[in-house]
Design an enzyme around this catalytic site. Structure first.
Site, short mmCIF file in Angstrom:
data_model
loop_
_atom_site.label_atom_id
_atom_site.label_comp_id
_atom_site.label_asym_id
_atom_site.label_seq_id
_atom_site.Cartn_x
_atom_site.Cartn_y
_atom_site.Cartn_z
CD GLU A 458 75.47 17.50 96.39
OE1 GLU A 458 76.19 18.34 95.86
OE2 GLU A 458 74.31 17.72 96.78
CD GLU A 735 73.64 23.31 99.72
OE1 GLU A 735 74.08 22.95 98.61
OE2 GLU A 735 72.67 22.75 100.28
#
Length: 859
Positions: A458, A735
């Site tokens: 990502e 996260e």
């Protein structure tokens, strides 16, 4: 008193990209002294000119002289005067040198390798480029200007040029391609010289993005454009530019990927290929490559560099014979391996953020395998990959059978080399670790752009993440240049796609689970990130440049909301990663996503009104302020209730309503604060918010008189909470609140990272409320010093503003609160003490002492 001079947001004034660079200076003066005028001296080599300006400004003041031309150097000094005083001593001279400001300044021709490549192949071997040349004398001055389609590192006469990596960085290449300038005077000699370039795919054509990634995002061919300009002793100038006289050869870097890692074959190195006299007759002539000089831009922020080296805190050999290393810290970077003996023919380096059952846990990396490989060793090694970067705490080395005490491995920490500006320490060790975790996540993810994570497939510039985190980031580091550059890319992509994308730069055609479309929180970065930078750095030029982008965003949402002023259509991410959302659907938060969208619509309208006012656009300011009030009224009518401030209240809905000024009735606002405090208490002081609300919870509680509840929320150890991460051994921000579950196993979700900064946005509240330092005018020209001790025994905060260091140090001992404050020259403020008293202060040292009510649990 000698001013300290700087230019733009740059640490290095070589190759500035503007003909009229702005200047700033700090002044260490006696308390009570204030600047009434300044004098700038500009020496362009043909005589100095002096420019007296009657002003107390000292941050980003205009260039006083004629604009610089390409390559022109000017030496600048400043001195300052009080209203009735003599001028200060002159500052140390600062040399400013312009880069190539006109596309026509580029006379070199781009080059690419001449051989055919399979552009559908991930394992394309990058090229080396080389050129030999002679100089009639030693150089008086030499500059290397370069850019690339892909990544490059240059060597001249066997020596590496510069210490930056991943150059020229990642921008929206079709609109903006950075050019780099190096002073290479001491690399060159009279007689024979040689220049060589290492190359790699990088973001240009390497596989990047999630769901398998996308190849050839910007092009299919690696290419180099380099222009070496050498001024010789007789004053003549020799230009050595890339052209078809340069030669190419396949690189010993067999493959290189930002995700999968790098493979290097030492037996394929052409020995001495960047040295004079190397026989390159077997190499092939380079082929012409097209560049678009009209897209060339100079860097606005610092390059990516190694800023620290970490030694392993634990080294052990597994039953398989591999070596596992723990660096004690999650970070972005790579390994450097040195060993005198014991290295086999294939050394493999693997990376991971966590261990499970004593083994590297790599599932969370998804397709970013993060494996570096060294081949062809003779038993000894001194190697570090060049064109890849990993996010990791743990590493495993296969292929080394020597004694562990002879294995020399360091973790090289790489990120954009920003100047640190903010510090906070307290009497609570858990909070200190939390603050360090936030800082490490910032460092790990500010790698040329503000990324979301440094480890998996990502690593994108998610707009919502940086929107909530900018106030924290811009206190801890001078990220103004990096974010200024990224905001230019945001504007470019916004124009291209008709809205603010969810991440910038966009990966065209990348497989993704949603098309590009407007979304609250993420799109609001167009308004809120420039405003936060204005508050920190007082860069009016940046604010003005981004104003059309900000206005375009608010105007677009106004059309989507229509006369109702409610943004209740379209897909929304809402309170992303709300801990109460289903593990497999992080967008399914308990807070209505359209409530979140409308609240952010209102807040962006208000901040856009503030932006317009700051820029002198009074009619716009009034119009957008009226819009804010209309949205606030619509919000209250839609989600308000007769017996409570909001229907179905959640931590996020209440925090948004309070922090964004949506409850205009003071009684309703107070009631919302009471309800929020009750929800937090009833929830065991655990966090019940995701990305949209987490940065506002503590402020909403504090603003409505519940600071003790805000402290209880911050100091809670049960999950989900900030300290639960710390208790589980986190060294960065996760996260998900539960990236590591209570049984210390990894969350089974596909989207699990241990290095995301968004949930660390609470540090902004910590800096302002615990540390007590808050700007009340752009650039901290005026400040509010109002620390709230809560249950803590002491805290120390420091912010290195454009004017100098602002500090706040306090202790609580036996019910006595003692506070020491320092303000630099040019800054004034108000000190607010816990007993409710307030004192105006100016530059200098200030000490205060008052009583404070005993708080249970003082540390």
């Amino acid at each position: 008193m000698i001013p300290e001079l700087s230019v733009e947001h740059l640490g290095d004034a070589l190759g500035v990209g503007t003909a009229t660079p702005r200047l700033s200076w700090k002044i260490a003066a006696d308390p009570g002294w204030r600047q009434a005028s300044y004098e700038l001296e500009v020496d362009r080599g043909s005589g100095a000119t002096r420019h007296l300006v009657h002003s107390d400004e000292q941050v980003l003041v205009p260039w006083p002289a004629e604009p610089l031309s390409s390559r022109e150097r000017a030496t600048v000094r400043v001195r300052v005067s009080a209203p009735d005083g003599d001028p200060s001593a002159w500052s140390a001279p600062l040399t400013v040198e312009a880069g190539l400001l006109d596309p026509l300044d580029w006379t070199a021709t781009g080059i690419q390798p001449p051989w055919h490549e399979d552009h559908s192949d991930d394992d394309r071997r990058p090229p080396l480029f080389r050129h030999g040349f002679e100089l009639d004398s030693d150089p008086r001055r030499a500059r290397l200007y370069l850019t690339a389609h892909g990544l490059t590192e240059i060597e001249i006469n066997g020596r590496r040029v510069g210490d930056d990596i991943l150059a020229p960085g990642w921008t929206v290449y079709q609109d903006r391609l950075r050019t780099i300038v190096h002073d290479v005077t001491d690399h060159l000699v009279a007689g024979e010289n040689a220049i060589g370039a290492w190359m790699a795919d990088g973001w240009w054509r390497g596989r990047y993005g999630f769901d398998g990634g996308t190849l050839n995002i910007y092009g299919t061919d690696i290419a180099l454009l380099a222009q070496l300009e050498v001024e010789l002793e007789d004053g003549s100038v020799r230009v050595i530019g890339t052209n078809t006289d340069w030669v190419a050869h396949p690189s010993p870097i067999v493959k290189s990927s930002l995700y999968t890692g790098e493979t290097f074959d030492a037996e394929l190195v052409p020995d001495g290929w960047t040295q004079p006299g190397f026989d390159d007759s077997a190499w092939q002539a380079a082929k012409v490559a097209e560049f678009a000089p009209g897209t060339f831009v100079a860097p606005e922020g610092p390059p990516v560099r190694c800023t620290e080296e970490l030694r392993p805190v634990d080294v052990r050999r597994t039953e398989r014979g591999s070596v596992v290393l723990d660096f004690g810290q999650n970070f972005s970077g790579r390994l450097r391996v040195r060993a005198a003996a014991g290295v086999g023919e294939r050394l493999v380096l693997r990376h991971a953020e966590v261990l499970q059952d004593g083994e590297l846990y790599t599932r969370t990396l998804r397709d970013a395998t993060s494996v570096d490989e060294y081949r062809g060793s003779t038993g000894s090694i001194d190697w570090e990959p060049r064109f890849t970067i990993h996010g990791f705490r743990y590493a495993e080395i296969e292929g080394y059978d020597g004694p562990l005490d002879r294995l020399d491995v360091v973790g090289r920490v790489y990120h954009s080399d920003m100047r640190r500006t903010g510090w906070l320490t307290t009497s609570h060790e858990g909070l200190n670790r939390l603050h360090e975790n936030i800082r490490w996540s910032l460092r790990s993810n500010f790698v040329d752009i503000p990324m979301d994570c440094p480890q998996r497939d990502e690593r994108l510039g998610w707009t919502g993440d940086i929107q909530v985190f900018t106030p924290t980031a811009s206190f801890l580091y001078d990220c103004s240049g990096l974010l200024s550059s990224w905001l230019r890319d945001l504007s470019a992509e916004q124009k291209r796609f008709g809205t603010v994308p969810w991440y910038v730069p966009v990966i065209p055609g990348a497989p993704m689970w949603t098309p590009i479309q407007p979304a609250a929180v993420w799109g609001d970065a167009a308004v809120l990130t420039p405003w936060a930078l204005w508050e920190r750095f007082a860069d009016r030029e940046l604010l003005a440049r981004q104003y059309p982008s900000a206005a375009s965003w608010v105007d677009q949402v106004t059309r989507l909301a229509g006369p109702s002023r409610l943004w209740n259509t379209g897909m929304q991410l809402g309170d992303w990663l709300d801990p109460n959302a289903p593990p497999d659907d992080p967008a399914l938060a308990v807070t209505d996503p359209y409530l979140v969208a409308t609240a952010y619509f209102a807040w962006s309208a208000e901040k856009l009104a503030d932006t317009a006012a700051a820029l002198g656009h009074q009619a716009d300011a009034e119009r957008y302020h009226r819009l804010h009030l209309e949205i606030a009224d619509a919000f209250t009518a839609e989600w308000g209730g007769d017996d409570r401030p909001l229907d179905d209240p959640t931590q996020t809905s209440l925090a948004l309503a309070i922090a964004f000024g949506l409850l205009r009735d003071p009684a309703r606002r107070a009631e919302a604060g009471d309800t929020l405090a009750r929800l937090v208490r009833e929830g065991g002081h655990r966090v019940g918010a995701g990305f949209a609300g987490v940065n506002l919870l503590s402020d909403a509680l504090t603003a409505t008189g519940h600071v003790e509840t805000a402290f209880a929320l911050l100091l809670e150890h049960g999950s989900p909470s900030w300290l639960s991460m710390v208790d589980k051994g986190a060294t960065t921000i996760w996260e998900r609140w539960d990236s590591l579950l209570d049984d210390l196993t990894v969350n089974p979700g596909n989207m699990t990272s241990f290095n995301h900064y968004a949930l660390g946005s609470v540090a902004d509240w910590m800096h302002r409320v615990i540390g007590g330092i808050e700007a009340t005018a752009p650039g901290y020209r005026t400040v509010r010093i109002a620390p709230r001790p809560g249950p803590l025994g002491c805290a120390s905060a420091r912010f290195e503003s454009a004017y100098g260091a602002i500090t706040s140090d306090w202790t609580v001992v036996d019910g006595a609160f003692s506070l020491s404050v320092h303000l630099p020259t040019g800054v004034t403020g108000t000190v607010e003490l816990p007993d409710g008293s307030a004192v105006a202060v100016g530059p200098g040292e200030h000490a205060f002492r008052t009583s404070v009510e005993a708080v249970p649990g003082v540390a």
